[in-house]
Design a protein around this motif. Structure first.
Motif, short mmCIF file in Angstrom:
data_model
loop_
_atom_site.label_atom_id
_atom_site.label_comp_id
_atom_site.label_asym_id
_atom_site.label_seq_id
_atom_site.Cartn_x
_atom_site.Cartn_y
_atom_site.Cartn_z
N UNK A 82 0.71 -1.14 0.09
CA UNK A 82 0.00 -0.07 -0.13
C UNK A 82 0.90 1.26 -0.10
N UNK A 83 2.00 1.36 0.45
CA UNK A 83 2.97 2.34 0.46
C UNK A 83 3.42 2.80 -0.69
N UNK A 84 3.59 1.74 -1.63
CA UNK A 84 4.00 1.56 -3.02
C UNK A 84 3.05 2.29 -3.91
N UNK A 85 1.73 1.87 -3.56
CA UNK A 85 0.41 2.18 -4.31
C UNK A 85 0.18 3.68 -4.00
N UNK A 86 0.38 4.10 -2.78
CA UNK A 86 0.09 5.53 -2.18
C UNK A 86 1.22 6.25 -3.08
N UNK A 87 2.46 6.12 -3.19
CA UNK A 87 3.50 6.71 -4.02
C UNK A 87 3.08 6.88 -5.37
N UNK A 88 2.60 5.82 -6.02
CA UNK A 88 2.17 5.71 -7.40
C UNK A 88 0.96 6.85 -7.61
N UNK A 89 0.07 6.83 -6.76
CA UNK A 89 -1.09 7.71 -6.90
C UNK A 89 -0.51 9.22 -6.76
N UNK A 90 0.25 9.39 -5.70
CA UNK A 90 1.14 10.78 -5.49
C UNK A 90 1.89 11.02 -6.93
N UNK A 91 2.47 10.16 -7.30
CA UNK A 91 3.35 10.33 -8.52
C UNK A 91 2.68 10.56 -9.92
N UNK A 92 1.15 10.70 -9.82
CA UNK A 92 0.68 11.52 -10.91
C UNK A 92 0.79 12.62 -11.24
N UNK A 93 1.42 13.43 -10.11
CA UNK A 93 1.93 14.92 -10.21
C UNK A 93 3.35 15.08 -10.52
N UNK A 94 3.91 15.96 -11.28
CA UNK A 94 5.14 16.10 -11.46
C UNK A 94 5.94 16.57 -10.11
N UNK A 95 5.27 17.27 -8.98
CA UNK A 95 6.22 17.34 -7.90
C UNK A 95 6.18 16.28 -7.27
N UNK A 96 5.55 15.16 -7.12
CA UNK A 96 5.92 14.06 -6.41
C UNK A 96 6.67 13.01 -7.08
N UNK A 97 6.57 13.18 -8.48
CA UNK A 97 7.43 12.14 -9.35
C UNK A 97 9.16 12.69 -9.05
N UNK A 98 9.22 13.75 -8.83
CA UNK A 98 10.69 14.42 -8.59
C UNK A 98 11.05 14.15 -7.27
N UNK A 99 10.17 14.64 -6.30
CA UNK A 99 10.56 14.29 -4.79
C UNK A 99 10.57 12.90 -4.36
N UNK A 100 10.00 11.76 -4.89
CA UNK A 100 10.22 10.46 -4.76
C UNK A 100 11.56 10.01 -4.85
N UNK A 101 12.10 10.32 -6.01
CA UNK A 101 13.41 10.02 -6.29
C UNK A 101 14.40 10.78 -5.44
N UNK A 102 13.99 12.25 -5.43
CA UNK A 102 15.10 12.94 -4.54
C UNK A 102 15.24 12.38 -2.99
N UNK A 103 13.92 11.88 -2.69
CA UNK A 103 13.99 11.46 -1.20
C UNK A 103 14.30 9.81 -1.07
N UNK A 104 15.02 9.19 -2.17
CA UNK A 104 15.82 8.22 -2.36
C UNK A 104 14.59 6.91 -2.33
N UNK A 105 13.57 7.00 -2.89
CA UNK A 105 12.64 6.07 -3.07
C UNK A 105 12.89 5.13 -4.14
N UNK A 106 13.89 5.03 -5.02
CA UNK A 106 14.26 4.15 -5.91
C UNK A 106 14.73 2.78 -5.31
N UNK A 107 15.67 2.88 -4.28
CA UNK A 107 16.12 1.79 -3.78
C UNK A 107 15.08 0.79 -3.23
N UNK A 108 14.05 1.30 -2.33
CA UNK A 108 12.99 0.29 -1.89
C UNK A 108 12.19 0.13 -3.02
#
Length: 556
Positions: free
Chosen positions: A271-297
């Motif tokens: 559910x955490x990944x799905x929540x991030x998926x929905x947030x990543x519908x917006x450009x701001x969150x697309x960038x923030x997830x990567x900048x916050x080191x979300x790629x590794x998990x």
């Protein structure tokens, strides 16, 4: 979700009843004790057993009410079935008592009955929400817990959700989500989750101040609370207006969700990944997830063997990959090989679609990335699979090849790998999208190549070959298809390969079709918009067709 604990006490307490009872009450007590002794053979929801319970429930004697409430709670703990008004009315009457023990047992009984689908509707229809809301405001934790548990069960029925949202229940539910009692917290957050499945109810929740509460509870030590809050926030983030509000007010949300992708609970990770998926519908969150080191998990979840984790993470990375600035970081983080492996994940079509769509996004704006994707083996995997995957996956795969084929440096490699052998049959697909994407890929491959032998070798086969494809598209009523075909022929003629030009010239279908296109088009396409765009398309097609005739005349 439901009652916090068993509310049934010992019914055989000495001195339970006041000395003076009505005769019918005295008889009801005696009858009920007899029925309880034979409870396995007794149906308490009709006839004399129900009448005995109702007599005690509607009594003015609080001890008799307690006995009735405790009996209802114990009976419904073991026997839940669809009941009628005659059963629910005494329980709802008991729910309005000022006695805490009666409230506690009655709400437990009602929560048990609310597990049944028919009962959910009838409880609300008979006015059950109002006394439940009052009990949520009780200072007694057990009463709170049972009342919230009942609301949670009622909220699982779609017809009840709007009524609950409009009943005034959301504010006390939101307050109780912060309860220090974990049972109350679980039931309250579960109820809030159940209210997030429609646009209207989500807005009611936001208005009730649920967002900061749900975000704060992501750090709860209880995995159930984490799951309910994460899922609720995921649903809330479906709406663009809510994502904007989250972005403005919840600065720690992304980091909290990224942390939960390392949870010991699979359902919380998912559910955490799905929540991030929905947030990543917006450009701001697309960038923030990567900048916050979300790629590794996300990469770790992507390589899981648990289908829901794979699906949630690949859906998330697909959205993140939309932003051009994320393309290289995703590739550099090691996603290419796992994504290519998922192309063959035939257990789930959606996973395949997200994987190939991500690869297409990663190839969109960088020659370096296109080359990395081809060198990682994506084209070989697509060519091996594309003819046998579902149409939705075919559409994404052919679109990806079309993007890769824009690279002049990679075209020889794609042709060498046999891209034409799979693209040509797909130009005759039952899907218009697959046809168009495949033709666009062939057109991109046809431009500015040094060696046209791969095109010559597929002139007649497979599936009618390049010749058959060009003929069909030139004669199509779809101007987009006509445009792709005539533009591709121009690329072939400009390439100057005499053998290929000779094949085009000698075709009994292609040249007449091109000549037909030199005139204004009389028919309109069912696949395009009306107005100026169509006029421009037709004009460009006519111009290209005339150019083909002119170029061919110069070769004679």
């Amino acid at each position: 979700m439901g009652a916090c604990s068993s509310c049934c006490a010992d019914r055989n307490r000495s001195g339970l009843y006041e000395p003076l009872l009505q005769e019918n009450e005295r008889e009801a007590v005696a009858d009920l004790l007899q029925y309880l002794e034979n409870r396995t053979e007794t149906n308490f929801f009709e006839g004399d057993p129900l009448r005995a319970l109702s007599t005690l429930a509607f009594s003015d004697n609080v001890d008799l009410q307690r006995s009735a409430a405790l009996a209802f709670a114990e009976i419904t703990e073991k026997d839940v079935r669809a009941v009628d008004r005659d059963t629910l009315e005494p329980v709802l009457f008991l729910l309005q008592s000022h006695d805490v023990e009666v409230q506690r047992a009655a709400s437990a009984a009602l929560g048990n009955l609310a597990v049944n689908t028919e009962n959910k509707l009838l409880i609300v229809k008979l006015g059950g929400l109002e006394p439940l809301i009052r009990q949520m405001l009780s200072p007694n934790v057990e009463v709170q817990c049972n009342a919230v548990g009942c609301i949670t069960n009622l909220a699982t029925h779609d017809e009840n959700k709007t009524k609950i949202a409009k009943s005034g229940a959301l504010v006390p539910l939101t307050r109780l989500a912060r309860s220090k009692d974990m049972r109350v917290q679980r039931n309250a957050t579960g109820a809030l989750l159940n209210m997030t499945h429609s646009d209207e109810n989500r807005q009611q929740l936001v208005n009730a101040g649920a967002i900061p509460v749900l975000v704060s509870l992501l750090s709860s030590p209880d995995t159930d609370v984490q799951y309910y809050c994460t899922t609720a926030l995921s649903n809330i983030a479906v709406d663009a207006a809510n994502r904007k509000k989250l972005a403005q007010t919840e600065t720690k949300l992304v980091n909290s969700l990224i942390g939960l992708m390392d949870s010991t609970s699979l359902k919380v990770e998912c559910q955490a990944a799905l929540a991030l998926r929905n947030l990543a519908s917006d450009e701001k969150y697309q960038l923030e997830i990567v900048r916050s080191r979300g790629l590794t998990p996300l990469l770790r979840l992507l390589q899981s063997t648990f289908l829901p984790l794979i699906l949630s993470s690949v859906a998330c990375i697909r959205n993140i990959s939309i932003h051009p600035l994320n393309e290289s970081p995703i590739i550099d983080a090691g996603f290419l090989d796992p994504l290519i492996e998922l192309l063959a994940y035939d257990e789930n079509e959606e996973i395949q679609c997200h994987a190939i769509s991500t690869l297409r996004n990663l190839a969109a704006s960088s020659e370096r990335n296109k080359k990395a994707i081809v060198e990682a083996g994506a084209v070989e995997r697509v060519c091996a699979l594309v003819l046998n995957v579902p149409l939705s996956v075919q559409s994404e795969m052919t679109a990806c090849v079309a993007v890769l084929a824009l690279s002049d440096d990679l075209k020889p490699r794609l042709l060498q790998l046999g891209a034409l052998d799979v693209l040509i049959p797909l130009t005759d697909s039952s899907s218009v999208e697959v046809q168009g994407n495949s033709a666009a890929a062939i057109g991109n491959l046809s431009s500015k190549v040094q060696d046209y032998q791969p095109f010559i070798s597929v002139w007649d086969a497979p599936s009618g070959g390049l010749h058959g494809y060009l003929s069909r598209f030139l004669e199509s009523v779809d101007t987009t298809f006509q445009h792709i075909a005539i533009w591709t022929i121009v690329q072939f003629l400009e390439g100057g390969d005499s053998e290929l030009i000779d094949l085009i010239t000698r075709s009994p279908e292609i040249i007449p079709a091109v000549r037909q296109l030199t005139q204004s088009l009389d028919s309109t396409s069912p696949h395009q918009q009306d107005g100026d765009n169509m006029m421009n398309d037709e004009s460009e097609i006519v111009g290209l067709a005339r150019r083909v005739i002119s170029m061919l005349s110069q070769t004679d």
